[in-house]
Design an enzyme around this catalytic site. Structure first.
Site, PDB file in Angstrom:
ATOM      1  N   HIS A 367       0.799  -1.232   0.000  1.00 40.51           N
ATOM      2  CA  HIS A 367       0.000   0.000   0.000  1.00 40.51           C
ATOM      3  C   HIS A 367       0.827   1.275   0.000  1.00 40.51           C
ATOM      4  CE1 HIS A 367      -3.970  -1.871   0.832  1.00 40.51           C
ATOM      5  NE2 HIS A 367      -3.237  -2.791   1.427  1.00 40.51           N
ATOM      6  N   LYS A 558      -8.687  13.965   4.599  1.00 39.74           N
ATOM      7  CA  LYS A 558      -7.773  12.821   4.583  1.00 39.74           C
ATOM      8  C   LYS A 558      -6.798  13.005   5.726  1.00 39.74           C
ATOM      9  CE  LYS A 558      -6.643  14.079   0.318  1.00 39.74           C
ATOM     10  NZ  LYS A 558      -6.841  12.831  -0.435  1.00 39.74           N
ATOM     11  N   ARG A 559      -5.974  11.963   6.000  1.00 36.40           N
ATOM     12  CA  ARG A 559      -4.954  12.133   7.013  1.00 36.40           C
ATOM     13  C   ARG A 559      -4.034  13.301   6.642  1.00 36.40           C
ATOM     14  NH1 ARG A 559      -4.596   8.291  11.344  1.00 36.40           N
ATOM     15  NH2 ARG A 559      -2.652   9.341  11.796  1.00 36.40           N
ATOM     16  N   LYS A 564       0.590  14.654   1.085  1.00 34.78           N
ATOM     17  CA  LYS A 564      -0.770  14.912   0.613  1.00 34.78           C
ATOM     18  C   LYS A 564      -0.997  16.410   0.340  1.00 34.78           C
ATOM     19  CE  LYS A 564      -2.652  10.887   3.133  1.00 34.78           C
ATOM     20  NZ  LYS A 564      -3.278   9.992   2.129  1.00 34.78           N
ATOM     21  N   THR A 666      -8.602   6.572  -1.957  1.00 41.15           N
ATOM     22  CA  THR A 666      -9.952   6.016  -2.103  1.00 41.15           C
ATOM     23  C   THR A 666     -10.990   7.102  -1.827  1.00 41.15           C
ATOM     24  OG1 THR A 666      -9.631   5.167   0.134  1.00 41.15           O
ATOM     25  CG2 THR A 666      -9.492   3.568  -1.668  1.00 41.15           C
ATOM     26  N   LYS A 670     -14.690   8.176  -3.616  1.00 38.42           N
ATOM     27  CA  LYS A 670     -15.949   8.486  -2.915  1.00 38.42           C
ATOM     28  C   LYS A 670     -16.480   9.847  -3.353  1.00 38.42           C
ATOM     29  CE  LYS A 670     -14.053   5.833   0.834  1.00 38.42           C
ATOM     30  NZ  LYS A 670     -13.194   5.891   2.041  1.00 38.42           N
TER      31      LYS A 670
HETATM   32  N1  GPU Z   1      -2.285   3.535   3.341  1.00 38.62           N
HETATM   33 BR1  GPU Z   1       1.155   1.598   4.064  1.00 38.62          BR
HETATM   34  C1  GPU Z   1      -2.783   3.760   4.597  1.00 38.62           C
HETATM   35  O1  GPU Z   1      -3.893   4.275   4.757  1.00 38.62           O
HETATM   36  N2  GPU Z   1      -2.062   3.397   5.688  1.00 38.62           N
HETATM   37  C2  GPU Z   1      -0.878   2.752   5.580  1.00 38.62           C
HETATM   38  O2  GPU Z   1      -0.256   2.404   6.596  1.00 38.62           O
HETATM   39  C3  GPU Z   1      -0.411   2.510   4.265  1.00 38.62           C
HETATM   40  C4  GPU Z   1      -1.105   2.910   3.168  1.00 38.62           C
HETATM   41  C5  GPU Z   1      -3.124   3.905   2.189  1.00 38.62           C
HETATM   42  C6  GPU Z   1      -2.431   4.627   1.046  1.00 38.62           C
HETATM   43  O3  GPU Z   1      -1.730   5.744   1.560  1.00 38.62           O
HETATM   44  C7  GPU Z   1      -3.507   5.063   0.058  1.00 38.62           C
HETATM   45  O4  GPU Z   1      -2.933   5.681  -1.059  1.00 38.62           O
HETATM   46  C8  GPU Z   1      -4.328   3.848  -0.375  1.00 38.62           C
HETATM   47  O5  GPU Z   1      -5.436   4.255  -1.133  1.00 38.62           O
HETATM   48  C9  GPU Z   1      -4.832   3.070   0.822  1.00 38.62           C
HETATM   49  O6  GPU Z   1      -3.763   2.742   1.700  1.00 38.62           O
HETATM   50  C10 GPU Z   1      -5.541   1.784   0.448  1.00 38.62           C
HETATM   51  O7  GPU Z   1      -4.786   1.043  -0.446  1.00 38.62           O
END
Ligand code: GPU
Length: 832
Positions: A367, A558-559, A564, A666, A670
């Site tokens: 991810h 978002k975080r 970002k 994601t 949405k």
């Molecule tokens: N992502 Br690694 C998180 O939310 N937490 C994590 O620890 C890691 C990845 C996210 C990605 O930043 C985001 O781009 C992606 O859409 C999401 O995972 C799901 O795949």
């Protein structure tokens, strides 16, 4: 116990209004233990949840029994995070009884909205990764796939964010404080998980070398099950979360006083394993307790999976045809070594056979490519906590490096990249490499991200195994993110094209032709306006700020993370503020900038940017010279529940990460599905969103991933030059640096200025600023033309069908898991 009964002996609960109402009163009195006069809103929520749960349980058992009888292949989704949110509306909606429930409550004089609002938001996750897991659970159940979620039942979910003087303050989030009506405790489903100790070598019965892990400390993992209601209520799957329990070794009676207190202390310490979710999103934590959490839930899950498999099988030969295990990032990657240990040490399999089964069973999803988020645990720590696993990892590594082509070519640099051990500095275990080697498929989460995986982090392993990496672009569930969150728009859609889109989102493309229908556009706008009013009321309640419903709602939720680039958005906000002040006679498009998102508690730069946004808001919102044409709000405590209110109300969706850094995103999906136009870089899934909605219906700006890469490779760029040559940017930065927004502490933002100048502007905020402003201007100009804006918004909604997590999960099911839908039999056959 040998209870003889048939499930048809039990009277199944009906779904009609009268039956619901009767259940409510019964549960209130006999379980919650109150009468209607004394019941609080929370009591009514529990009452309602328990009555709804009744309507789920028999179908749940039917589903589980069918999987068992058919010995169906199951998929196990191992994830340290499940960001579920509230479940009441979700369960009612998927069962198809929202209206019935509303009426039943109505007859008791209760407001359904109040009841729904009394449910805590289950935040067992940080952001995208955890929410993706929750969307996948919904999609698997909705398509009848035998899918189980496995994770940790954290006592404290993600912290609650509050602001004090504009600074983020974290408070504990106690979602279990008043009990959780959705879960079933399974005190008998209990597995020991071991830590520490040492490894003994011995000869087995045929004289072969074998190993025993001894003198360990043990913790028990106890199961809690939550039913996962699929759309239509036919399939009800299981989310099994583990809670840490001390072993009965803590038998308090036998101790003297000192030992007694020590024993209690030990008990608390071992139960700390499931106490709290680490609040870091895509950043490494490197804490021992985190590593122990990872092993704790992975080991318990694997023991449970093998127990279930062995109910039908006497050898492990069919394990890969009966179980697929998906690793959600590397957090459960220690499972590769754990399955090897269970198969070899406990079940006596030969190494090569065990390895073949392990690889065929596991698959791994990556991810992120951010180096700081790639897990690498110190060898010395792994050795101490899991000595047998460290041996197994060495063994896997030795066998692999011996055979790899790089060795044949004598290329030591490549060999060092392929190794499971990073030998630079203190030696570390690369969990990504372990997950890669132990899996038959490895996937990225968007087309761009998957290509970058092949070119960067996994380049050498990819060359070694060119068929292993594949792409599975993320998706979102249309049940929660359109049907439930946006009733206004979903009802409009359903009246025009029917309800098929709810379980087959591709059908939403039938709206395309309606984009040119002036009446439909009017209705689409009306739905959006209703959602904006709902959000405006929420903003007023949360922040005290009044915003104009007809202003452009420009949303970044978002975080908080530097990559970002919330900072880019604030800088544009300041520049726009200046322009408005300079040109008071121009008729400006009114804009409301809406931010929300949490920062990791130790991420100081992210917290400083939150404070900056709040400081800018304070100045801008109270400056009469902009005539309310610009408002800035930062909504506290962004979570799934807040997202459900904010997302349907957005006009513009900010997806502005530095290209190459956001694996997928994601929230971008949405927002577009709910009819927001995207302003974004060509990063993550934005690339594919552009392909689907059409380049004319999205505002793309900025450097591409390739350009970012080239820029950095060629020694970077000079942000000072960029700043000097852009007056709007220079002025905005000067104001921030001289304290225009922080008169109480004029140096407050020096670290930000520092990062943008001397620091080299790693995230290319200044480099993308001018083009971002151009795209923002284009968006504002378009907003002056409501018909054209709406036409494009409709085309966004209509073209987002492919981004359903049903499509994503189907791709996993056919291309990685080889699992198939199973239809539960609800025939009331006997069960025990
Ligand atoms: N992502 Br690694 C998180 O939310 N937490 C994590 O620890 C890691 C990845 C996210 C990605 O930043 C985001 O781009 C992606 O859409 C999401 O995972 C799901 O795949």
């Amino acid at each position: 116990m040998d209870a003889r009964y048939k499930s048809r002996d039990i009277e199944r609960r009906s779904l009609d209004v009268d039956s619901l109402k009767r259940s409510f009163l019964e549960w209130l009195v006999y379980s919650v233990g109150k009468d209607a006069r004394a019941a609080t809103r929370r009591d009514w929520f529990h009452t309602c949840a328990l009555a709804v749960r009744d309507r789920v349980v028999d179908r749940w058992m039917d589903t589980t029994r069918t999987y068992y009888h058919e010995d169906a292949k199951r998929v196990y989704y191992l994830s340290l995070e499940f960001l579920i949110g509230r479940l009441l509306t979700n369960s009612l909606s998927n069962l198809g009884i929202i209206d019935e429930c509303r009426q039943a409550l109505d007859r008791l004089g209760l407001s359904m909205d109040d009841v729904v609002d009394s449910e805590p938001d289950a935040a067992l996750g940080n952001g995208g990764l955890g929410r993706l897991a929750a969307c996948f659970l919904d999609s698997m159940a909705s398509q009848g796939l035998p899918g189980y979620g496995y994770g940790i039942r954290y006592e404290f979910g993600l912290f609650e964010q509050r602001f004090e003087n504009g600074w983020q303050i974290e408070h504990p989030e106690q979602w279990l404080q008043f009990g959780n009506p959705w879960e079933f405790a399974r005190p008998e489903v209990l597995y020991p998980v071991q830590f520490y100790g040492r490894v003994e070598e011995f000869r087995d019965s045929v004289g072969e070398r074998a190993y025993r892990w001894v003198d360990t400390e043990r913790v028990l993992a106890m199961a809690y099950d939550t039913p996962v209601v699929g759309y239509g209520g036919d399939t009800i799957n299981t989310l099994r979360l583990w809670s840490a329990r001390a072993t009965s070794d803590f038998n308090f009676g036998h101790f003297n006083e000192g030992a007694y207190m020590k024993a209690v202390e030990q008990k608390i310490l071992s139960e700390n394993l499931s106490r709290v979710l680490y609040p870091n999103d895509a950043t490494e934590i490197g804490k021992e307790l985190r590593f122990k959490q990872e092993y704790f839930f992975t080991s318990a899950s694997l023991q449970d999976i093998l127990r279930r498999y062995l109910q039908h099988h006497t050898t492990f030969d069919n394990l890969p045809s009966k179980a697929a295990i998906q690793l959600n990032d590397t957090h459960p990657a220690i499972g590769i070594a754990e399955l090897m240990r269970l198969l070899v040490d406990h079940h006596g399999l030969r190494w090569d056979k065990a390895w073949e089964l392990t690889q065929a069973t596991f698959a791994y999803t990556n991810h992120t490519l951010l180096p700081e988020a790639l897990e690498a645990w110190p060898v010395r720590m792994v050795e101490r906590i899991l000595p047998r696993h460290m041996q197994i990892i060495y063994e896997i590594n030795a066998k692999f490096l011996n055979r790899s082509k790089a060795r044949a070519a004598g290329d030591n640099t490549r060999l060092s990249h392929l190794s499971l051990i990073d030998e630079r500095g203190d030696r570390r275990v690369r969990m990504g490499n372990l997950a890669f080697l132990g899996s038959h498929k490895i996937n990225g989460v968007s087309a761009l991200h998957t290509e970058l995986m092949k070119e960067t982090v996994f380049a050498d392993l990819h060359a070694e195994f060119p068929d292993r990496i594949n792409n599975k672009t993320n998706g979102i569930t249309p049940r929660r993110w359109l049907k439930q969150a946006n009733p206004a728009l979903s009802e409009l859609i359903s009246t025009r094209i029917g309800e098929g889109w709810i379980s087959d989102l591709q059908q939403i493309s039938a709206l395309k032709e309606k984009a040119d229908d002036v009446v439909f556009r009017e209705e689409f706008r009306r739905a959006k306006r209703k959602n904006k009013k709902r959000l405006a009321a929420y903003i007023a309640r949360q922040t005290g700020e009044e915003v104009q419903v007809d202003s452009l709602f420009d949303v970044q939720v978002k975080r908080m993370h530097e990559y970002k680039r919330q900072l880019l958005n604030v800088l544009h906000t300041v520049a726009l503020y200046n322009e408005m002040r300079d040109n008071p006679t121009v008729s400006w498009v009114p804009v409301t900038k809406i931010f929300a998102g949490k920062a990791a508690p130790s991420y100081h730069m992210a917290k400083l940017i939150i404070k900056l946004i709040n400081d800018v808001a304070k100045v801008v919102n109270h400056d009469p010279s902009v005539h309310d044409n610009l408002k800035v709000v930062y909504l506290p405590n962004y979570n799934v529940t807040a997202a459900e209110i904010i997302i349907p109300a957005a006009d513009l969706s900010e997806q502005i990460s530095t290209a190459g850094m956001e694996a997928s995103g994601t929230g971008n999906m949405k927002l577009a599905l709910n009819g927001a136009l995207t302003i974004g870089t060509l990063d993550g899934a934005n690339v594919e969103i552009r392909e689907h909605v059409g380049a004319d219906n999205i505002f793309i700006f900025g450097l591409t991933a390739e350009e970012v890469n080239d820029l950095r490779a060629n020694g970077g760029f000079n942000p000072r030059e960029v700043i000097a040559s852009n007056p709007a940017l220079k002025r905005a930065l000067d104001m921030i640096s001289t304290g225009a927004f922080s008169p109480d502490d004029r140096n407050r933002y020096h670290p930000i200025l520092q990062a943008l100048t001397d620091g080299g502007d790693h995230f290319l905020v200044t480099a993308d600023f001018a083009d971002y402003c151009r795209a923002q201007d284009a968006a504002m100009q378009l907003y002056r033309d409501p018909e054209e804006w709406t036409r494009r918004a409709i085309l966004n909604t209509a073209n987002m069908g492919w981004f359903s997590s049903d499509r994503t999960v189907n791709e996993y099911a056919t291309e990685i898991w080889d699992v198939h839908p199973v239809k539960p039999t609800h025939d009331g056959e006997g069960f025990r």
